[in-house]
Design a protein around this motif. Structure first.
Motif, mmCIF file in Angstrom:
data_model
loop_
_atom_site.group_PDB
_atom_site.id
_atom_site.type_symbol
_atom_site.label_atom_id
_atom_site.label_comp_id
_atom_site.label_asym_id
_atom_site.label_seq_id
_atom_site.Cartn_x
_atom_site.Cartn_y
_atom_site.Cartn_z
ATOM 1 N N UNK A 131 22.635 -65.962 83.180
ATOM 2 C CA UNK A 131 24.039 -65.571 83.045
ATOM 3 C C UNK A 131 24.967 -66.654 83.602
ATOM 4 N N UNK A 132 24.647 -67.156 84.783
ATOM 5 C CA UNK A 132 25.513 -68.149 85.409
ATOM 6 C C UNK A 132 25.541 -69.457 84.619
ATOM 7 N N UNK A 133 24.398 -69.810 84.038
ATOM 8 C CA UNK A 133 24.377 -71.026 83.221
ATOM 9 C C UNK A 133 25.257 -70.847 81.997
ATOM 10 N N UNK A 134 25.181 -69.666 81.420
ATOM 11 C CA UNK A 134 25.913 -69.397 80.203
ATOM 12 C C UNK A 134 27.423 -69.490 80.416
ATOM 13 N N UNK A 135 27.877 -69.086 81.598
ATOM 14 C CA UNK A 135 29.320 -69.088 81.833
ATOM 15 C C UNK A 135 29.756 -70.285 82.667
ATOM 16 N N UNK A 136 28.879 -71.277 82.775
ATOM 17 C CA UNK A 136 29.198 -72.526 83.477
ATOM 18 C C UNK A 136 29.529 -72.335 84.949
ATOM 19 N N UNK A 137 28.893 -71.380 85.587
ATOM 20 C CA UNK A 137 29.126 -71.230 87.027
ATOM 21 C C UNK A 137 27.873 -71.617 87.826
ATOM 22 N N UNK A 138 26.835 -72.027 87.124
ATOM 23 C CA UNK A 138 25.563 -72.306 87.792
ATOM 24 C C UNK A 138 25.705 -73.439 88.814
ATOM 25 N N UNK A 139 26.483 -74.465 88.451
ATOM 26 C CA UNK A 139 26.664 -75.601 89.367
ATOM 27 C C UNK A 139 27.349 -75.154 90.657
ATOM 28 N N UNK A 140 28.135 -74.095 90.565
ATOM 29 C CA UNK A 140 28.924 -73.655 91.724
ATOM 30 C C UNK A 140 28.241 -72.533 92.480
ATOM 31 N N UNK A 141 26.964 -72.264 92.170
ATOM 32 C CA UNK A 141 26.329 -71.047 92.684
ATOM 33 C C UNK A 141 26.310 -70.945 94.206
ATOM 34 N N UNK A 142 26.252 -72.085 94.900
ATOM 35 C CA UNK A 142 26.177 -72.000 96.360
ATOM 36 C C UNK A 142 27.536 -72.039 97.050
ATOM 37 N N UNK A 143 28.591 -72.140 96.252
ATOM 38 C CA UNK A 143 29.929 -72.131 96.845
ATOM 39 C C UNK A 143 30.284 -70.720 97.300
ATOM 40 N N UNK A 144 31.099 -70.671 98.356
ATOM 41 C CA UNK A 144 31.624 -69.368 98.756
ATOM 42 C C UNK A 144 32.575 -68.875 97.674
ATOM 43 N N UNK A 145 32.531 -67.587 97.383
ATOM 44 C CA UNK A 145 33.368 -67.059 96.313
ATOM 45 C C UNK A 145 34.846 -67.373 96.560
ATOM 46 N N UNK A 146 35.261 -67.292 97.843
ATOM 47 C CA UNK A 146 36.684 -67.492 98.132
ATOM 48 C C UNK A 146 37.104 -68.949 97.981
ATOM 49 N N UNK A 147 36.131 -69.883 97.884
ATOM 50 C CA UNK A 147 36.516 -71.286 97.788
ATOM 51 C C UNK A 147 36.697 -71.731 96.338
ATOM 52 N N UNK A 148 36.423 -70.840 95.390
ATOM 53 C CA UNK A 148 36.618 -71.214 93.992
ATOM 54 C C UNK A 148 38.102 -71.237 93.658
ATOM 55 N N UNK A 149 38.479 -72.057 92.648
ATOM 56 C CA UNK A 149 39.867 -72.001 92.184
ATOM 57 C C UNK A 149 40.138 -70.629 91.562
ATOM 58 N N UNK A 150 41.414 -70.293 91.535
ATOM 59 C CA UNK A 150 41.821 -68.945 91.134
ATOM 60 C C UNK A 150 41.237 -68.506 89.794
ATOM 61 N N UNK A 151 41.362 -69.369 88.798
ATOM 62 C CA UNK A 151 40.877 -69.021 87.461
ATOM 63 C C UNK A 151 39.381 -68.721 87.468
ATOM 64 N N UNK A 152 38.650 -69.539 88.236
ATOM 65 C CA UNK A 152 37.199 -69.348 88.338
ATOM 66 C C UNK A 152 36.859 -68.044 89.042
ATOM 67 N N UNK A 153 37.700 -67.670 90.024
ATOM 68 C CA UNK A 153 37.448 -66.405 90.718
ATOM 69 C C UNK A 153 37.571 -65.231 89.762
ATOM 70 N N UNK A 154 38.602 -65.291 88.917
ATOM 71 C CA UNK A 154 38.786 -64.243 87.911
ATOM 72 C C UNK A 154 37.564 -64.176 87.006
ATOM 73 N N UNK A 155 37.119 -65.355 86.611
ATOM 74 C CA UNK A 155 35.971 -65.450 85.727
ATOM 75 C C UNK A 155 34.730 -64.881 86.406
ATOM 76 N N UNK A 156 34.553 -65.254 87.686
ATOM 77 C CA UNK A 156 33.387 -64.778 88.428
ATOM 78 C C UNK A 156 33.404 -63.252 88.528
ATOM 79 N N UNK A 157 34.599 -62.700 88.697
ATOM 80 C CA UNK A 157 34.660 -61.246 88.810
ATOM 81 C C UNK A 157 34.200 -60.586 87.505
ATOM 82 N N UNK A 158 34.573 -61.186 86.399
ATOM 83 C CA UNK A 158 34.118 -60.642 85.109
ATOM 84 C C UNK A 158 32.605 -60.804 84.991
ATOM 85 N N UNK A 159 32.108 -61.964 85.415
ATOM 86 C CA UNK A 159 30.671 -62.223 85.330
ATOM 87 C C UNK A 159 29.898 -61.236 86.204
ATOM 88 N N UNK A 160 30.449 -60.978 87.385
ATOM 89 C CA UNK A 160 29.791 -60.031 88.278
ATOM 90 C C UNK A 160 29.713 -58.646 87.627
#
Lengths: 262, 354
Positions: free
Chosen positions: A141-170
């Motif tokens: 799933x994470x590879x598909x939505x291009x978040x795999x590279x960021x997997x070890x980042x803290x959720x709060x450290x992502x840029x805003x748009x990515x956070x929105x995206x992560x919430x949908x992915x979750x």
């Protein structure tokens, strides 16, 4: 087309305030349905009633998982509703801030875990098998939505748009049939909004979802919605296709106000 | 514990520490062993408290009550039957239990399970509360447990307490109990349930929307925590050789709160570190309680109680420098340890850069 979600005149009163009044929704499978309306119209309250955060004062919420019988989910716990296949995002992003992107998504897989807490703690073979399965799904799933590279980042450290995206992915990771998005494009610039539009379409097709969303960005709503409900002061004032809604005088009045001299 | 190397290193580490425990058992005086044992027992209870407070994010202050349950079960069932009339001299022991004697490990296990059961009964109403309200309710229940114990004279010998508990000042036994607790909690936290606990800590509403049943998971954390508090309480009873309701005043809970806050809420290794610092620190600061003479002059401040002043100042300094406790929510990992061993200076400068 079969109905996925149906609300039978749900009403929510907080003391003397009627936040939502006899709302009847009918959401069909594989459609993208939008719920719009001015601020304070009761859109998020409607979402909260569907996902079990609030129990409607009156009325019933009925959900039909594809290929299953209709069930009454009124007043069930949010966690049970999530297990049945309704996932949601929040208006003000609610990620698990201090946890990594990976953990955020892994948590969403927890609801399908069959092993009990002791076999999980002792990492017994059947738990390990489940765990590997979860890890594989999350990676895919994470590879598909291009978040795999960021997997070890803290959720709060992502840029805003990515956070929105992560919430949908979750929410996607829970394996939903119906996905509720509460203002997914809030605070996004036009470019991000365009990307999001594409993303929503993509996940709808890929995971065979039905999507119900609250949104204020009219270009987004008009572009991807199959059907639109309009709320004002807790009441439904219109429903129809984007073209219908754009020309509906009551909707225009609700948004722009009425010219008193006319 | 991601890979084989880390598991091997952890096992090796535990073996080395067990060796050290054996050494301490045979070579060190009973005073030092006592301090080591107290550190280990406090580590067990600190860990158990960290599970609810640090990982599941439920501010519970009932640890003293759960310890009391474990301690009393050990106290009641390990005193040899022939000594019991001496212990229960005011009111004879209830005939139901008067002839039951258990080995320590079994009594501990029973104590832990009973604690967990009581946690379940308390948790049923109380875990619906949040934050400060939960803290107050659990604090109240812990006092209720203590008062029930004080008044159930024929079971617990009431305010007289139970003496003649076969004393155990064996570092090896207590070390093994601590190691098991440590491994259990670590494995639990690294499992899917551990992640669910953290999710509840981070955001209850989101966790619930993602299908994490709040009540079920909170109850689970609360019961496991009570179980280990019971185990730790049992060990505490054998270490002291007596139990008395006054040992389990609610102020005892604050010791563990101190340990987990100092070590880092949500860090397992932090709790271990915290318990060592707090317990050993309090012991070794005793020098400040002794009168001190320098060059024939008595230094005025050195008198009983002064160590608490020093200790409080040290604590304040700690909290000022490490807002989230010494470890925060981080853990000791072998990777970091090796990076540190290779080049300590670089390790810290890089860390500072982050």
């Amino acid at each position: 087309m079969s109905t996925v979600l149906k609300t039978e005149s749900i009403t929510m009163r907080f003391g003397g305030v009627t936040a939502v009044n006899e709302l009847k929704l009918n959401i069909e499978e594989h459609k993208i349905v939008a719920l719009i309306g001015p601020n304070g119209a009761g859109k998020t309250t409607a979402f909260n009633m569907i996902t079990g955060v609030y129990t409607p004062t009156e009325g019933k919420v009925k959900y039909t998982a594809p290929g299953k019988d209709e069930v009454d989910i009124t007043g069930k716990r949010p966690s049970d509703i999530a297990k049945m296949g309704i996932a949601r995002t929040f208006q003000n992003i609610r990620l698990f801030k201090d946890l990594s992107v990976y953990e955020n998504v892994m948590i969403a897989k927890h609801l399908h875990l069959k092993s009990d807490v002791f076999s999980a703690t002792l990492h017994l073979p059947w738990y390990n098998a489940e765990q590997r399965e979860m890890e594989k799904d999350v990676e895919e799933l994470l590879r598909k939505v291009d978040l795999w590279e960021l997997r070890n980042e803290k959720a709060s450290s992502l840029p805003y748009g990515q956070q929105r995206r992560l919430e949908i992915v979750r929410a996607l990771a829970t394996g939903p049939k119906l996905l509720l998005l509460d203002e997914p494009a809030a605070g996004m610039n036009p470019k991000e909004t365009a990307e999001l539009t594409e993303f929503i379409r993509q996940i709808r097709d890929e995971y065979n979802l039905t999507i119900f969303m609250i949104e204020h960005h009219m270009d987004l709503v008009m572009e991807i919605s199959d059907w639109i409900y309009v709320l004002d002061f807790g009441m439904e004032i219109a429903q129809g296709t984007p073209a219908d809604i754009q020309n509906n005088t009551r909707v225009i009045e609700a948004y722009l106000g009425v010219d008193e001299d006319a | 514990m991601k890979n084989k190397r880390d598991i091997l290193l952890t096992v090796a580490g535990l073996v080395v520490l067990f060796g050290a425990a054996c050494y301490a058992q045979f070579e060190m005086g009973s005073y030092v062993r006592r301090i080591i044992n107290l550190c280990l027992i406090y580590a067990i209870i600190g860990l158990s408290m960290n599970l609810t407070n640090g990982f599941a994010g439920q501010f519970s202050l009932g640890q003293a009550g759960f310890m009391a349950v474990g301690a009393y079960v050990v106290g009641i069932f390990t005193v040899p039957v022939e000594l019991r009339p001496n212990v229960f001299y005011a009111e004879p022991m209830n005939p139901l239990i008067a002839d039951i004697q258990m080995p320590l490990w079994l009594a501990q296990l029973v104590g832990g399970l009973l604690s967990a059961l009581i946690a379940f009964l308390i948790g049923w109403p109380v875990l619906r509360l949040r934050g400060d309200y939960l803290a107050i309710a659990t604090l109240g229940f812990s006092e209720i447990i203590r008062i029930v114990i004080t008044n159930a004279q024929s079971w617990t010998n009431g305010a007289l307490g139970i003496k003649d508990i076969p004393a155990l000042n064996d570092v090896r036994y207590i070390f093994i109990a601590t190691a098991i607790t440590f491994l259990f909690v670590t494995c639990l936290i690294n499992s899917s349930y551990g992640r669910a606990f953290k999710a509840i800590r981070e955001d209850e509403i989101a966790a619930e929307a993602m299908g994490v049943g709040l009540f079920k998971h909170k109850c689970m954390a609360f019961m496991i925590s009570a179980f280990f508090a019971g185990i730790g309480g049992g060990l505490y009873a054998t270490l002291l050789g007596t139990v008395d309701p006054k040992n389990f005043l609610f102020t005892l809970t604050y010791n563990f709160l101190l340990i987990i806050v100092l070590g880092g809420m949500g860090s397992i290794t932090g709790s271990m570190l915290g318990s060592i610092i707090v317990t050993a620190g309090l012991e070794y600061l005793r020098v400040f309680d002794e009168p001190l003479e320098l060059f024939g002059m008595a230094i005025p401040l050195f008198r009983p109680g002064f160590r608490m002043v020093i200790f409080s100042v040290l604590l304040m300094a700690c909290v000022l420098f490490w807002r989230k406790g010494i470890m925060g929510t981080n853990e000791f990992t072998w990777e970091k340890f090796m990076a540190f061993c290779k080049n300590p200076v670089k390790y810290f400068t890089q860390k500072g850069a982050n």
